[in-house]
Design a protein around this motif. Structure first.
Motif, PDB file in Angstrom:
ATOM      1  N   ASP A 335       0.551  16.512  -5.262  1.00 43.27           N
ATOM      2  CA  ASP A 335       1.929  16.879  -4.922  1.00 43.27           C
ATOM      3  C   ASP A 335       2.801  15.636  -4.784  1.00 43.27           C
ATOM      4  O   ASP A 335       3.930  15.586  -5.281  1.00 43.27           O
ATOM      5  CB  ASP A 335       1.934  17.691  -3.630  1.00 43.27           C
ATOM      6  N   ARG A 336       2.282  14.604  -4.110  1.00 44.37           N
ATOM      7  CA  ARG A 336       3.079  13.401  -3.878  1.00 44.37           C
ATOM      8  C   ARG A 336       3.422  12.689  -5.182  1.00 44.37           C
ATOM      9  O   ARG A 336       4.500  12.103  -5.304  1.00 44.37           O
ATOM     10  CB  ARG A 336       2.318  12.432  -2.951  1.00 44.37           C
ATOM     11  N   GLU A 337       2.538  12.741  -6.153  1.00 42.99           N
ATOM     12  CA  GLU A 337       2.780  12.031  -7.401  1.00 42.99           C
ATOM     13  C   GLU A 337       3.619  12.832  -8.394  1.00 42.99           C
ATOM     14  O   GLU A 337       4.405  12.250  -9.151  1.00 42.99           O
ATOM     15  CB  GLU A 337       1.443  11.646  -8.052  1.00 42.99           C
ATOM     16  N   ARG A 338       3.459  14.143  -8.429  1.00 41.03           N
ATOM     17  CA  ARG A 338       4.081  14.909  -9.496  1.00 41.03           C
ATOM     18  C   ARG A 338       5.437  15.515  -9.147  1.00 41.03           C
ATOM     19  O   ARG A 338       6.285  15.680 -10.026  1.00 41.03           O
ATOM     20  CB  ARG A 338       3.138  16.041  -9.942  1.00 41.03           C
ATOM     21  N   ARG A 339       5.674  15.849  -7.902  1.00 49.19           N
ATOM     22  CA  ARG A 339       6.868  16.632  -7.598  1.00 49.19           C
ATOM     23  C   ARG A 339       8.149  15.846  -7.853  1.00 49.19           C
ATOM     24  O   ARG A 339       9.105  16.377  -8.428  1.00 49.19           O
ATOM     25  CB  ARG A 339       6.821  17.116  -6.153  1.00 49.19           C
ATOM     26  N   ASP A 340       8.191  14.576  -7.461  1.00 52.39           N
ATOM     27  CA  ASP A 340       9.424  13.802  -7.628  1.00 52.39           C
ATOM     28  C   ASP A 340       9.777  13.635  -9.103  1.00 52.39           C
ATOM     29  O   ASP A 340      10.954  13.707  -9.484  1.00 52.39           O
ATOM     30  CB  ASP A 340       9.284  12.431  -6.965  1.00 52.39           C
ATOM     31  N   HIS A 341       8.776  13.379  -9.938  1.00 47.38           N
ATOM     32  CA  HIS A 341       9.079  13.198 -11.360  1.00 47.38           C
ATOM     33  C   HIS A 341       9.522  14.511 -11.991  1.00 47.38           C
ATOM     34  O   HIS A 341      10.424  14.516 -12.844  1.00 47.38           O
ATOM     35  CB  HIS A 341       7.883  12.628 -12.119  1.00 47.38           C
ATOM     36  N   TYR A 395       4.707   6.103 -10.157  1.00 45.15           N
ATOM     37  CA  TYR A 395       4.244   6.583  -8.863  1.00 45.15           C
ATOM     38  C   TYR A 395       4.493   5.528  -7.799  1.00 45.15           C
ATOM     39  O   TYR A 395       4.144   4.353  -7.961  1.00 45.15           O
ATOM     40  CB  TYR A 395       2.758   6.941  -8.939  1.00 45.15           C
ATOM     41  N   HIS A 396       5.115   5.965  -6.727  1.00 47.39           N
ATOM     42  CA  HIS A 396       5.384   5.090  -5.583  1.00 47.39           C
ATOM     43  C   HIS A 396       4.493   5.447  -4.404  1.00 47.39           C
ATOM     44  O   HIS A 396       4.561   4.796  -3.358  1.00 47.39           O
ATOM     45  CB  HIS A 396       6.859   5.197  -5.177  1.00 47.39           C
ATOM     46  N   ASP A 397       3.673   6.455  -4.593  1.00 51.86           N
ATOM     47  CA  ASP A 397       2.757   6.892  -3.553  1.00 51.86           C
ATOM     48  C   ASP A 397       1.557   7.501  -4.253  1.00 51.86           C
ATOM     49  O   ASP A 397       1.609   7.826  -5.443  1.00 51.86           O
ATOM     50  CB  ASP A 397       3.434   7.914  -2.637  1.00 51.86           C
ATOM     51  N   GLY A 398       0.454   7.658  -3.526  1.00 46.81           N
ATOM     52  CA  GLY A 398      -0.714   8.272  -4.122  1.00 46.81           C
ATOM     53  C   GLY A 398      -1.810   7.264  -4.405  1.00 46.81           C
ATOM     54  O   GLY A 398      -2.052   6.341  -3.612  1.00 46.81           O
ATOM     55  N   VAL A 399      -2.435   7.386  -5.568  1.00 49.58           N
ATOM     56  CA  VAL A 399      -3.594   6.560  -5.912  1.00 49.58           C
ATOM     57  C   VAL A 399      -3.102   5.280  -6.596  1.00 49.58           C
ATOM     58  O   VAL A 399      -3.238   5.084  -7.806  1.00 49.58           O
ATOM     59  CB  VAL A 399      -4.579   7.328  -6.815  1.00 49.58           C
ATOM     60  N   ASP A 406       3.808  -0.880   2.871  1.00 50.73           N
ATOM     61  CA  ASP A 406       3.848   0.422   2.196  1.00 50.73           C
ATOM     62  C   ASP A 406       4.738   0.400   0.949  1.00 50.73           C
ATOM     63  O   ASP A 406       5.316   1.412   0.582  1.00 50.73           O
ATOM     64  CB  ASP A 406       4.324   1.517   3.159  1.00 50.73           C
ATOM     65  N   LYS A 407       4.823  -0.750   0.298  1.00 52.04           N
ATOM     66  CA  LYS A 407       5.543  -0.864  -0.963  1.00 52.04           C
ATOM     67  C   LYS A 407       4.537  -0.983  -2.107  1.00 52.04           C
ATOM     68  O   LYS A 407       3.415  -1.462  -1.914  1.00 52.04           O
ATOM     69  CB  LYS A 407       6.456  -2.096  -0.957  1.00 52.04           C
ATOM     70  N   VAL A 408       4.945  -0.562  -3.300  1.00 48.33           N
ATOM     71  CA  VAL A 408       4.087  -0.699  -4.469  1.00 48.33           C
ATOM     72  C   VAL A 408       3.853  -2.179  -4.743  1.00 48.33           C
ATOM     73  O   VAL A 408       4.789  -2.977  -4.784  1.00 48.33           O
ATOM     74  CB  VAL A 408       4.727  -0.031  -5.704  1.00 48.33           C
ATOM     75  N   GLU A 409       2.590  -2.562  -4.926  1.00 45.53           N
ATOM     76  CA  GLU A 409       2.252  -3.961  -5.178  1.00 45.53           C
ATOM     77  C   GLU A 409       2.015  -4.168  -6.675  1.00 45.53           C
ATOM     78  O   GLU A 409       1.083  -3.605  -7.249  1.00 45.53           O
ATOM     79  CB  GLU A 409       1.006  -4.377  -4.398  1.00 45.53           C
ATOM     80  N   GLY A 410       2.849  -4.946  -7.303  1.00 41.92           N
ATOM     81  CA  GLY A 410       2.707  -5.232  -8.728  1.00 41.92           C
ATOM     82  C   GLY A 410       3.741  -4.481  -9.541  1.00 41.92           C
ATOM     83  O   GLY A 410       3.939  -3.278  -9.358  1.00 41.92           O
ATOM     84  N   ASN A 411       4.378  -5.191 -10.463  1.00 40.03           N
ATOM     85  CA  ASN A 411       5.436  -4.577 -11.266  1.00 40.03           C
ATOM     86  C   ASN A 411       4.918  -3.432 -12.131  1.00 40.03           C
ATOM     87  O   ASN A 411       5.631  -2.463 -12.381  1.00 40.03           O
ATOM     88  CB  ASN A 411       6.090  -5.646 -12.151  1.00 40.03           C
ATOM     89  N   ALA A 412       3.683  -3.521 -12.600  1.00 41.60           N
ATOM     90  CA  ALA A 412       3.137  -2.489 -13.490  1.00 41.60           C
ATOM     91  C   ALA A 412       2.454  -1.359 -12.731  1.00 41.60           C
ATOM     92  O   ALA A 412       2.170  -0.307 -13.314  1.00 41.60           O
ATOM     93  CB  ALA A 412       2.142  -3.109 -14.471  1.00 41.60           C
ATOM     94  N   THR A 413       2.186  -1.552 -11.466  1.00 41.17           N
ATOM     95  CA  THR A 413       1.465  -0.545 -10.692  1.00 41.17           C
ATOM     96  C   THR A 413       2.251   0.766 -10.634  1.00 41.17           C
ATOM     97  O   THR A 413       3.457   0.771 -10.397  1.00 41.17           O
ATOM     98  CB  THR A 413       1.199  -1.057  -9.269  1.00 41.17           C
ATOM     99  N   GLY A 414       1.557   1.855 -10.871  1.00 39.64           N
ATOM    100  CA  GLY A 414       2.183   3.171 -10.866  1.00 39.64           C
ATOM    101  C   GLY A 414       2.775   3.573 -12.187  1.00 39.64           C
ATOM    102  O   GLY A 414       3.258   4.698 -12.341  1.00 39.64           O
ATOM    103  N   LYS A 415       2.767   2.679 -13.194  1.00 39.29           N
ATOM    104  CA  LYS A 415       3.301   2.977 -14.510  1.00 39.29           C
ATOM    105  C   LYS A 415       2.165   3.274 -15.488  1.00 39.29           C
ATOM    106  O   LYS A 415       1.026   2.857 -15.272  1.00 39.29           O
ATOM    107  CB  LYS A 415       4.124   1.799 -15.047  1.00 39.29           C
TER     108      LYS A 415
END
Length: 544
Positions: A335-341, A395-399, A406-415
Motif C-alpha cells: 500500500d505504501r509503495e503503490r497508492r501514491d503513484h 518509492y520514498h517508503d517501503g523496501v 527517514d529520507k531516501v538514501e541515494g539518488n537512484a534508490t527507489g527508482k
C-alpha cells in the motif's frame, strides 16, 4: 490447470485471487513461477473478448518479460506508438513520441487486450501450483487473522476454500473492496464517450490522434493486426441505443472517413470516465489491485499499466513470504509503495482529459494558441516528445534504503533500474532481466560484491535466493583478472550503458541492491556495504 464449474476446488492454498483479468493473471503467473499454490476464481464462463485497454508501456512489458511471456505478447503490439494532440485545423498541439529503450522495451505500444489476456491465461497452464476456475463466484470471505476463508458459489453449490491471503482483482465494482468497507474516493466524469472498434483499418494512419475539435472531440487509434479504434464524445441528451445503432455509428464515422458504410464494425459501446482511488489497498490478509483499487480516465493509457504495476509489486512480496524467505511485515509495504503513484497517474490522466476535450470554442482557441506557442519552444517540445511529464514510480517508503532522518538514501534508490543488453558467462548477448531472473540481485561495477560482505551476510542474502553479479566492461568480459568468489557471475556491459549508470551515481556507490521488480533498494560503496546490507535485510524483513 484451468477448470470450470465442475472442477474440484482445492481446500487450501497460499493465495486466492478473485478475477481472471490481466492483473489477477499476472499475479498468478508470477506466483506460479515461484511455486506458490494459487487459486484464480473468475465468475464469467470465458475471458472478456472485447478490447478495453489499448496502450502498454515499457514497464508493463518488462513485467511480462519476468513471466517469460513478453516476446509472445510483443508480437501483438505496435511499438513506438506516437500520440498527437491535433487542432480542428489539423495542426499539432503536442506530439508524444519517446524513442527510449532504457527499460529494455519501447515506451509506448498499442495492443489488443483480449489477445494479451489469452497469452496470460495460457501461461498459467505451465504451473502445477496454479488452478484457474471459471464460473466461480466469490460470495463472501472471512479474514480470521491467520487465514482467509472464501465462499465460492458454482451453479448453486457453495464450497469454502482456505487461503493465507486473498487478492481482489475484480474490477471497479469490486465485491472484495466493498466487503472490506474500503472507500473508493474520487469522481465520475459526467462526460460519456462512445468507442467503435473496426476490422480492416479503413483509415490506415499509424499512431494515436486526439482531435481537439470543440464541436465533438474524438480520438483515432491504430491497433495491431489491422484494427482501428475511434472514440467520440457523447453529449448530454444523446442515447447509447441511437449512437450504437448502424445509422448512428455510420454518422459518427463519417467524420473520419469518406465511406463509413464500408467500414467493418467489430463493436460499439458507450462508457463513462472515472477517477477514483481506494482509501487503502490492504486490510489484514486481503489486498486489492488494478481497477479494484483505482480507476482513471483513458487519456494517457495508464489504467492497464497501473494495474500491472500493482501486480508486479505485490506478487514478489507474496512469493517471498509464502516461501518463508521474509516475514509477513513485508506485505505492508504494498500500500505504501503503490497508492501514491496510482494517484499521480490519475491526476495526469484527468489533466490530459481537460486539455483535450473542452467544447467551448473560446477555451479551445486559447488552448490551441498556448499549445502551438509551447510547441515552438524546443525544450518544451522535447518535454512532451520524450514523455518526461509521465510520473515515473519512485518509492520514498517501503523496501528501500533510508537515512537515519527517514529520507531516501541515494539518488537512484527507489527508482527502476535500467535494462541494457549484457553478455552472460557464455558470451551470449541477452537482456539484463533474462539473466537476473525473479530473485533479488546484487550487482557491483568492476568487482565481486561478495568480496566486501561478511560470510554471514552473504549467507543471509543467499537464503533469500539472492544472486551476485560483477559487471565489467565488455573488453574485460572474457579476460577479467580480478577476484571472483564462487556463486558470483560476470556480466559484460555490452554497450557501456551500465558503466554510464554507475558513473552517474557519483559518491553514492558502485554496488546496487535490486529488488525482484528491478527497483533499486539501495546502493553502497564497497567499504560501506555492511551498513547498507544490514539495513536492507531489515527492510526486506528477511527471515533468519
Amino acid at each position: 490447470m484451468t477448470g470450470n464449474a465442475n472442477t474440484n476446488l482445492p481446500k487450501k492454498v497460499d493465495v486466492a485471487i478473485v478475477g481472471a483479468g490481466p492483473v489477477g493473471m499476472t499475479i498468478a503467473n508470477f506466483l506460479g513461477a515461484r511455486g506458490v499454490s494459487t487459486l484464480v476464481l473468475e465468475q464469467r464462463k470465458e475471458l472478456i473478448d472485447y478490447p478495453r485497454g489499448v496502450g502498454m508501456d515499457d514497464e508493463c512489458l518488462r513485467s511480462f518479460q519476468a513471466l517469460g511471456l513478453a516476446d509472445e505478447i510483443a508480437a501483438n503490439t505496435t511499438p513506438d506508438q506516437k500520440m498527437r494532440f491535433v487542432t480542428a485545423q489539423g495542426r499539432t498541439l503536442a506530439s508524444i513520441e519517446p524513442k527510449t529503450r532504457v527499460f529494455g522495451w519501447p515506451r509506448r505500444n498499442s495492443f489488443i487486450q483480449p489477445m494479451v489476456d489469452a497469452i496470460l491465461h495460457a501461461g498459467l497452464d505451465r504451473f502445477d501450483s496454479v488452478t484457474t476456475v471459471m464460473e466461480a463466484e466469490v460470495t463472501a470471505f472471512d479474514d480470521q487473522g491467520d487465514a482467509v476463508f472464501v465462499d465460492v458459489s458454482r451453479r448453486g453449490v457453495t464450497d469454502r476454500v482456505e487461503a493465507r491471503w486473498l487478492v481482489g482483482c475484480d474490477g471497479g465494482r469490486s465485491i472484495v473492496r466493498k466487503s472490506l468497507g474500503i472507500g473508493f474516493e474520487g469522481v465520475t466524469d459526467s462526460t460519456r464517450w462512445v468507442v467503435i472498434d473496426l476490422h480492416d483499418d479503413p483509415i490506415g494512419r499509424p499512431g494515436s490522434y486526439l482531435h481537439c475539435v470543440p464541436e465533438r472531440p474524438f480520438v483515432s487509434i491504430a491497433l495491431p493486426h489491422g484494427k482501428r479504434r475511434v472514440e467520440f464524445m457523447v453529449f448530454d441528451k444523446e442515447k447509447e441505443e441511437a449512437l450504437c445503432s448502424q445509422e448512428g455509428v455510420r454518422k459518427l464515422l463519417s467524420r473520419v472517413m469518406p465511406r463509413p458504410k464500408d467500414a467493418r464494425v467489430m463493436r460499439s459501446r458507450v462508457y463513462t470516465h472515472n477517477a477514483r482511488l481506494a482509501r487503502r489497498f490492504q486490510k489484514g490478509r486481503v489486498f486489492i489491485a488494478g481497477d479494484a483499487a483505482h480507476l482513471m480516465p483513458v487519456w494517457q493509457g495508464q489504467g492497464y499499466n497501473s494495474g500491472i504495476r500493482d501486480a508486479t509489486n505485490l506478487s514478489w512480496k507474496l512469493a517471498m513470504v509464502a516461501r518463508g524467505e521474509a516475514s509477513e511485515a513485508l506485505l505492508d509495504s504494498y500500500d505504501r509503495e503503490r497508492r501514491d503513484h496510482a494517484k499521480a497517474m490519475i491526476d495526469l490522466s484527468v489533466t490530459a482529459g481537460k486539455i483535450f476535450s473542452p467544447t467551448s470554442k473560446t477555451v479551445s482557441w486559447l488552448r490551441d494558441r498556448l499549445g502551438l506557442l509551447m510547441n515552438a519552444i524546443p525544450p518544451v517540445k522535447r518535454y512532451f516528445v520524450e514523455m518526461r511529464f509521465k510520473p515515473m514510480p519512485r518509492y520514498h517508503d517501503g523496501v528501500i534504503m533510508k537515512t537515519t532522518h527517514d529520507k531516501v538514501e541515494g539518488n537512484a534508490t527507489g527508482k527502476m533500474f535500467p535494462q541494457p543488453g549484457v553478455f552472460d558467462t557464455a558470451g551470449v548477448r541477452r537482456r539484463l532481466d533474462d539473466i537476473l531472473g525473479l530473485d533479488i540481485a546484487i550487482l557491483s561495477w568492476g568487482n565481486d560484491p561478495q568480496l566486501f560482505l561478511k560470510p554471514d551476510e552473504c549467507a543471509r542474502w543467499s537464503k533469500l535466493g539472492t544472486r551476485f553479479f560483477a559487471v565489467v566492461p565488455n573488453t574485460q568480459h572474457r579476460s577479467f583478472q580480478g577476484n571472483i568468489l564462487p556463486g558470483t557471475e560476470i556480466l559484460g556491459d555490452a554497450d557501456g550503458a551500465l558503466h554510464e549508470w554507475f558513473a552517474d551515481q557519483g559518491g553514492d556507490g558502485s554496488i546496487v541492491f535490486l529488488r525482484p521488480d528491478r527497483f533499486v533498494a539501495g546502493i553502497a560503496n564497497p567499504q560501506d556495504i555492511g551498513r547498507v546490507s544490514a539495513a536492507l535485510l531489515n527492510a526486506f524483513h528477511a527471515a533468519r
